[in-house]
Design a protein around this motif. Structure first.
Motif, PDB file in Angstrom:
ATOM      1  N   GLY A 381       0.624  -1.312  -0.143  1.00  0.00           N
ATOM      2  CA  GLY A 381      -0.243  -0.266  -0.672  1.00  0.00           C
ATOM      3  C   GLY A 381       0.852   1.302  -0.309  1.00  0.00           C
ATOM      4  N   PHE A 382       1.957   0.989   0.688  1.00  0.00           N
ATOM      5  CA  PHE A 382       2.926   2.269   0.837  1.00  0.00           C
ATOM      6  C   PHE A 382       3.457   3.035  -0.191  1.00  0.00           C
ATOM      7  CE2 PHE A 382       6.787   4.569   1.479  1.00  0.00           C
ATOM      8  CZ  PHE A 382       6.829   5.599   1.914  1.00  0.00           C
ATOM      9  N   LEU A 383       4.321   1.500  -1.054  1.00  0.00           N
ATOM     10  CA  LEU A 383       4.756   1.732  -2.934  1.00  0.00           C
ATOM     11  C   LEU A 383       3.557   1.836  -3.471  1.00  0.00           C
ATOM     12  CD1 LEU A 383       7.215  -1.382  -1.978  1.00  0.00           C
ATOM     13  CD2 LEU A 383       7.482   1.001  -1.900  1.00  0.00           C
ATOM     14  N   GLN A 384       2.496   1.689  -3.113  1.00  0.00           N
ATOM     15  CA  GLN A 384       1.495   2.321  -4.800  1.00  0.00           C
ATOM     16  C   GLN A 384       0.971   3.971  -5.042  1.00  0.00           C
ATOM     17  OE1 GLN A 384      -1.843   0.030  -3.114  1.00  0.00           O
ATOM     18  NE2 GLN A 384      -1.588  -1.519  -4.457  1.00  0.00           N
ATOM     19  N   ILE A 385       1.428   4.360  -3.336  1.00  0.00           N
ATOM     20  CA  ILE A 385       1.845   5.782  -2.680  1.00  0.00           C
ATOM     21  C   ILE A 385       3.387   6.872  -2.933  1.00  0.00           C
ATOM     22  CG2 ILE A 385      -0.776   5.889  -2.335  1.00  0.00           C
ATOM     23  CD1 ILE A 385      -0.272   6.795   0.787  1.00  0.00           C
ATOM     24  N   SER A 386       3.891   6.139  -2.537  1.00  0.00           N
ATOM     25  CA  SER A 386       5.458   6.642  -2.564  1.00  0.00           C
ATOM     26  C   SER A 386       5.524   7.304  -4.083  1.00  0.00           C
ATOM     27  CB  SER A 386       5.788   5.743  -2.264  1.00  0.00           C
ATOM     28  OG  SER A 386       6.451   4.974  -2.642  1.00  0.00           O
ATOM     29  N   ASP A 387       5.860   6.816  -4.539  1.00  0.00           N
ATOM     30  CA  ASP A 387       6.394   8.011  -5.416  1.00  0.00           C
ATOM     31  C   ASP A 387       5.269   9.370  -6.227  1.00  0.00           C
ATOM     32  OD1 ASP A 387       7.075   5.083  -7.595  1.00  0.00           O
ATOM     33  OD2 ASP A 387       8.636   5.886  -6.551  1.00  0.00           O
ATOM     34  N   ALA A 388       4.424   9.018  -5.548  1.00  0.00           N
ATOM     35  CA  ALA A 388       3.318  10.499  -5.855  1.00  0.00           C
ATOM     36  C   ALA A 388       4.176  11.049  -5.038  1.00  0.00           C
ATOM     37  CB  ALA A 388       2.081  10.095  -6.109  1.00  0.00           C
ATOM     38  N   LEU A 389       4.032  10.958  -3.915  1.00  0.00           N
ATOM     39  CA  LEU A 389       4.151  11.858  -2.228  1.00  0.00           C
ATOM     40  C   LEU A 389       5.858  11.948  -2.450  1.00  0.00           C
ATOM     41  CD1 LEU A 389       2.340   9.987   0.220  1.00  0.00           C
ATOM     42  CD2 LEU A 389       1.956  11.715  -0.850  1.00  0.00           C
ATOM     43  N   ILE A 390       6.868  11.662  -3.268  1.00  0.00           N
ATOM     44  CA  ILE A 390       7.891  12.368  -3.107  1.00  0.00           C
ATOM     45  C   ILE A 390       8.191  13.159  -4.299  1.00  0.00           C
ATOM     46  CG2 ILE A 390      10.469  11.698  -3.657  1.00  0.00           C
ATOM     47  CD1 ILE A 390       9.543   8.627  -2.402  1.00  0.00           C
ATOM     48  N   ARG A 391       6.902  13.060  -5.100  1.00  0.00           N
ATOM     49  CA  ARG A 391       6.994  14.470  -6.537  1.00  0.00           C
ATOM     50  C   ARG A 391       6.746  15.172  -5.247  1.00  0.00           C
ATOM     51  NH1 ARG A 391       5.473   9.910  -9.809  1.00  0.00           N
ATOM     52  NH2 ARG A 391       3.545  10.881  -9.358  1.00  0.00           N
ATOM     53  N   ARG A 392       5.674  15.297  -4.959  1.00  0.00           N
ATOM     54  CA  ARG A 392       5.176  16.599  -4.351  1.00  0.00           C
ATOM     55  C   ARG A 392       5.798  16.731  -3.864  1.00  0.00           C
ATOM     56  NH1 ARG A 392      -1.209  15.067  -1.918  1.00  0.00           N
ATOM     57  NH2 ARG A 392      -0.705  17.126  -1.915  1.00  0.00           N
ATOM     58  N   VAL A 393       6.019  16.691  -2.268  1.00  0.00           N
ATOM     59  CA  VAL A 393       6.897  16.901  -1.259  1.00  0.00           C
ATOM     60  C   VAL A 393       8.279  17.660  -2.672  1.00  0.00           C
ATOM     61  CG1 VAL A 393       9.170  16.646   0.171  1.00  0.00           C
ATOM     62  CG2 VAL A 393       6.614  15.202   0.363  1.00  0.00           C
ATOM     63  N   HIS A 394       9.087  17.336  -3.447  1.00  0.00           N
ATOM     64  CA  HIS A 394       9.847  17.985  -3.910  1.00  0.00           C
ATOM     65  C   HIS A 394       9.643  19.526  -4.436  1.00  0.00           C
ATOM     66  CE1 HIS A 394      13.340  15.542  -2.947  1.00  0.00           C
ATOM     67  NE2 HIS A 394      12.839  14.362  -3.854  1.00  0.00           N
ATOM     68  N   LEU A 395       8.146  19.000  -4.903  1.00  0.00           N
ATOM     69  CA  LEU A 395       7.842  20.100  -6.413  1.00  0.00           C
ATOM     70  C   LEU A 395       7.185  21.287  -4.813  1.00  0.00           C
ATOM     71  CD1 LEU A 395       6.724  21.417  -8.197  1.00  0.00           C
ATOM     72  CD2 LEU A 395       3.995  19.796  -7.780  1.00  0.00           C
ATOM     73  N   THR A 396       6.504  21.198  -3.708  1.00  0.00           N
ATOM     74  CA  THR A 396       6.341  22.067  -2.623  1.00  0.00           C
ATOM     75  C   THR A 396       7.596  22.251  -2.372  1.00  0.00           C
ATOM     76  OG1 THR A 396       4.247  20.472  -2.386  1.00  0.00           O
ATOM     77  CG2 THR A 396       4.897  22.545  -0.438  1.00  0.00           C
ATOM     78  N   GLU A 397       8.774  21.585  -1.799  1.00  0.00           N
ATOM     79  CA  GLU A 397       9.522  22.808  -1.661  1.00  0.00           C
ATOM     80  C   GLU A 397      10.291  23.475  -2.263  1.00  0.00           C
ATOM     81  OE1 GLU A 397      12.615  19.766  -1.303  1.00  0.00           O
ATOM     82  OE2 GLU A 397      14.643  20.848  -0.129  1.00  0.00           O
ATOM     83  N   ASP A 398      10.785  22.946  -4.036  1.00  0.00           N
ATOM     84  CA  ASP A 398      10.971  23.796  -5.120  1.00  0.00           C
ATOM     85  C   ASP A 398       9.957  25.251  -4.597  1.00  0.00           C
ATOM     86  OD1 ASP A 398      13.223  22.218  -5.715  1.00  0.00           O
ATOM     87  OD2 ASP A 398      11.927  20.960  -7.516  1.00  0.00           O
ATOM     88  N   GLN A 399       8.826  25.361  -4.361  1.00  0.00           N
ATOM     89  CA  GLN A 399       8.082  26.200  -4.079  1.00  0.00           C
ATOM     90  C   GLN A 399       7.931  27.095  -3.315  1.00  0.00           C
ATOM     91  OE1 GLN A 399       4.114  24.971  -4.110  1.00  0.00           O
ATOM     92  NE2 GLN A 399       3.491  23.922  -6.184  1.00  0.00           N
ATOM     93  N   TRP A 400       9.173  26.931  -1.586  1.00  0.00           N
ATOM     94  CA  TRP A 400       9.411  27.928  -1.456  1.00  0.00           C
ATOM     95  C   TRP A 400      10.783  28.776  -1.702  1.00  0.00           C
ATOM     96  CZ3 TRP A 400       6.884  29.683   2.594  1.00  0.00           C
ATOM     97  CH2 TRP A 400       5.510  29.038   2.467  1.00  0.00           C
ATOM     98  N   GLY A 401      11.140  28.190  -3.233  1.00  0.00           N
ATOM     99  CA  GLY A 401      11.986  29.375  -3.116  1.00  0.00           C
ATOM    100  C   GLY A 401      11.580  30.194  -3.737  1.00  0.00           C
ATOM    101  N   LYS A 402      12.644  30.808  -5.152  1.00  0.00           N
ATOM    102  CA  LYS A 402      12.877  31.844  -6.110  1.00  0.00           C
ATOM    103  C   LYS A 402      12.560  33.783  -4.818  1.00  0.00           C
ATOM    104  CE  LYS A 402      11.991  29.139  -9.980  1.00  0.00           C
ATOM    105  NZ  LYS A 402      10.970  29.226 -11.181  1.00  0.00           N
ATOM    106  N   GLY A 403      12.795  33.762  -4.659  1.00  0.00           N
ATOM    107  CA  GLY A 403      13.168  34.642  -3.252  1.00  0.00           C
ATOM    108  C   GLY A 403      10.981  34.864  -2.701  1.00  0.00           C
ATOM    109  N   THR A 404      10.760  33.326  -2.553  1.00  0.00           N
ATOM    110  CA  THR A 404       9.525  33.720  -1.915  1.00  0.00           C
ATOM    111  C   THR A 404       9.631  33.877  -0.178  1.00  0.00           C
ATOM    112  OG1 THR A 404       9.234  31.699  -3.199  1.00  0.00           O
ATOM    113  CG2 THR A 404       7.122  31.834  -0.829  1.00  0.00           C
TER     114      THR A 404
END
Length: 710
Positions: A381-404
């Protein structure tokens, strides 16, 4: 944990997920809600008919009508806006979360079966309510989707942590307090909903109703269901398929589609993905901590601005009062300017607080949800959603950049008043100094000698003025839509040169550039007018072609090493304008039937062009030709090809038509109409054929004259 609640609610019904299933796009939906938004599709679009025609390639077939893209990914220059169409037009309603919900094509028959057991209408289609990707179900129906056991466990823990009274799950508006729970249905009812939806007669009379508190305890103590294989429902997951990125059972490895794939131990991959998600969360946690500190800084700035404003106003009033009546009129003007600056600073800081608070709430909710997911002990069950969550976490982290996390406004009122002039000079009284410690950068200059266009790409170069003393931290390049529309950002960064691909052919674009630093942005540069090529020059694309295709002559000539048909695409895609190209037959042995036309970039590469719904083609032998799309053959026309023949393909996206020519004569009627979206030139051939591509050609005179008459 309240900020995590939105992660646990179904986008269709707006309530906590009940028996959630995972769609191929990684989004979740209640099983009952999935049944409610099913739509029946025509027989020709069903997986069965596609497999019968040789075009089925997977268990789930995505619809690709390509009518939802405002700008295509390869033809706009601005990125992708989706490309998945909804199912056939059906009157729709809105769910509590604002998602459009399509009702079933036919009213469901009265039945007391659970959603998992009730039959699914044949040829059913489901559209993800979050990303709007549509797919057609196979014979397994909703049972073909894996159940998200991890999400169920997180929801159970979350609900147990809430001390509020249990609410009825069937009330449409304001849920009333539940009075009973049915152990068989696993649903909490208030008295009106129980009488309406769960009458004590028929098969329901045998159900056991218990108090809500007892029902919560029994639900909490019920054993967690073990995740089983969607293809072999009696088998538990035992391995992890690296290629498909999903858990599989031993039968999948022995006789299923994963038999030739690389697999690894389920436990090892579970630990690996947990470690990856934990590492990703560490970075996001640091960003969240910085955001909290930044919010404290912004709130302190509000107080400082208030205090500085009061102090500055008091000083100004004292100076103006000393000048008696002669200063009164000027005093009002100066106060107005200070108040305007005050309000401007407050508005900027408050807007930034509001924006940062919303983003932090979303980040915190995602973090809490991910932490709860990590606590799960269900590897599959964890592996079914882990890839999507990892992508979301990296994307959210990137959104805090660029002078935010940088304040957009300072707290100081850098204004000083000179009260030395005499009374007769009062009418000249003004602030003699505005803040100049951090000016904005100078307006960039476009270097015209280095700006150019090629095909449907544009390259722009710019620089700072030679005497500029204020450094720029970056630049913002904007282009319009090629039709005089609004400007859009196409590049933000530190580079002073940028190439924008995927523009429309034969179109005029306006470009402009501005610089920015912490203080603000400069004025726009002068607007530069760019003209893309009237005709397209392109070659075949080795990167997307079948491995049996053989390239030569700078990728303009192709043949094949196999006796089976193989597909090759052109490098350039079209979604606007009129385009014409030709192919000459260099070799033609044993009367094969090559196919010529256009296709989507995800067309099947190992069958004849036109066998699936991603290609529109004409296939021809030495005597006659046919048009083919989705394995449907039409318009048999006499006249074939030999060595040395020339095949012309005319794609008119202004009139939405596709026409074919053989040796400068139109072959049959207009082959296809109502063609819309992004298309790539395409050819399918085997080892008995070799063709050479010719591009940059004008439209045939016969077609131009007919188009002008029409």
């Amino acid at each position: 944990m309240e900020e995590m609640e939105e992660e646990l609610k179904c986008p269709v019904c707006g309530s906590f997920y009940r028996e959630p299933i995972i769609l191929p796009c990684s989004h979740n939906i209640c099983q009952a809600c999935a049944r409610n938004i099913l739509v029946q599709t025509p027989e020709s679009e069903s997986p069965q008919s596609r497999r019968a025609s040789g075009s089925g390639v997977s268990d789930y077939d995505y619809l690709d009508l390509d009518k939802m893209s405002l700008y295509s990914e390869a033809d706009s220059g601005y990125g992708s806006y989706g490309g998945f169409a909804s199912a056939p037009t059906t009157p729709c309603q809105k769910s509590p979360n604002g998602v459009r919900v399509f009702p079933p094509a036919m009213p469901p028959p009265a039945t007391h079966l659970s959603p998992a057991l009730a039959p699914v209408p044949r040829n059913s289609c489901i559209t993800c309510p979050q990303c709007h990707r549509s797919l057609i179900l196979d014979d397994r129906g909703l049972r073909g989707f894996p159940k998200n056991r991890v999400l169920e466990g997180v929801i159970d823990r979350y609900q147990q942590s809430k001390a509020a009274a249990l609410k009825c799950q069937l009330c449409e508006k304001a849920p009333k307090e539940a009075t009973v729970m049915c152990e068989q249905c696993d649903v909490f009812y208030c008295d009106p909903c129980r009488l309406r939806c769960h009458p004590p007669r028929g098969p329901l009379a045998k159900h056991r109703l218990v108090p809500p508190a007892q029902g919560r305890v029994s639900r909490r103590l019920s054993p967690r269901k073990v995740s089983t294989c969607t293809d072999h429902e009696l088998e538990n997951h035992s391995m992890y398929c690296v290629q498909c990125k999903m858990p599989v059972c031993y039968q999948c490895l022995e006789e299923g589609k994963h038999s030739s794939h690389e697999v690894k131990a389920l436990g090892a991959m579970w630990k690996l993905h947990k470690s990856q998600l934990s590492q990703a969360l560490n970075g996001l946690s640091d960003r969240a901590k910085e955001a909290k500190e930044f919010l404290v800084q912004l709130r302190n700035m509000v107080q400082q601005i208030q205090e500085n404003s009061v102090e500055f106003e008091a000083c100004l009033v004292a100076q103006c009062d000393a000048l008696i009546d002669a200063l009164n009129r000027r005093k009002a003007q100066l106060l107005a300017r200070v108040n305007k600056e005050h309000e401007h600073k407050l508005k900027v800081v408050r807007d930034q607080i509001s924006h940062c608070t919303v983003k932090l709430r979303q980040t915190t909710g995602l973090m809490e949800y991910c932490l709860e997911v990590i606590k799960e002990n269900d590897p599959s069950g964890f592996l079914q959603i882990s890839d999507a969550l990892i992508r979301r976490v990296h994307l959210t982290e990137d959104q805090w950049g660029k002078g935010t996390l940088t304040p957009r406004m300072t707290t100081d009122f850098d204004l000083s008043l000179d009260n030395s002039p005499l009374l007769q000079s009062i009418h000249q009284l003004d602030f003699v100094q505005m803040k100049t410690s951090s000016p904005v950068p100078a307006t960039p200059i476009l270097q015209l000698e280095e700006c150019c266009t090629h095909n449907n790409s544009a390259t722009l170069s710019w620089k700072q003025p030679p005497l500029s003393t204020v450094p720029a931290e970056g630049y913002i390049l904007e282009l319009d839509d090629g039709n005089g529309g609004q400007f859009r950002e196409v590049y933000v960064g530190k580079e002073t040169m940028c190439t924008v691909d995927g523009l429309h052919f034969n179109s005029t674009y306006n470009a402009r550039i501005k610089a920015f630093n912490k203080t603000g942005v400069s004025q726009y540069s002068k607007t530069l007018v760019l003209q893309t090529s009237e005709v397209a020059w392109f070659a075949f694309d080795p990167g997307s072609a079948h491995c049996d295709i053989i390239f030569s002559n700078d990728n303009l000539t192709v043949t094949c090493s196999s006796y089976d048909d193989r597909v090759v695409l052109g490098k350039t895609g079209f979604s606007k304008g009129v385009h014409y190209w030709e192919l000459t037959v260099d070799r033609y042995d044993n009367h094969p039937d090559p196919a010529f036309g256009v296709a989507r970039n995800n067309v099947m590469k190992d069958v004849m062009l036109g066998k699936d719904d991603k290609a529109w083609a004409m296939y021809v032998d030495n005597n006659r030709s046919w048009f083919m799309h989705n394995n449907s053959h039409t318009n048999r026309t006499e006249g074939g090809i030999t060595k040395g023949a020339t095949i012309g393909v005319l794609l008119d996206l202004n009139r939405k038509t596709l026409t074919f020519f053989i040796n400068d004569e139109q072959q049959g009627p207009i082959a296809f109409e109502n063609v819309e979206g992004l298309f790539f030139p395409a050819v399918s051939l085997n080892r008995n054929v070799q063709v050479t591509l010719h591009t940059g050609l004008p439209v045939p005179d016969c077609y131009s004259s007919r188009a002008s008459i029409a």
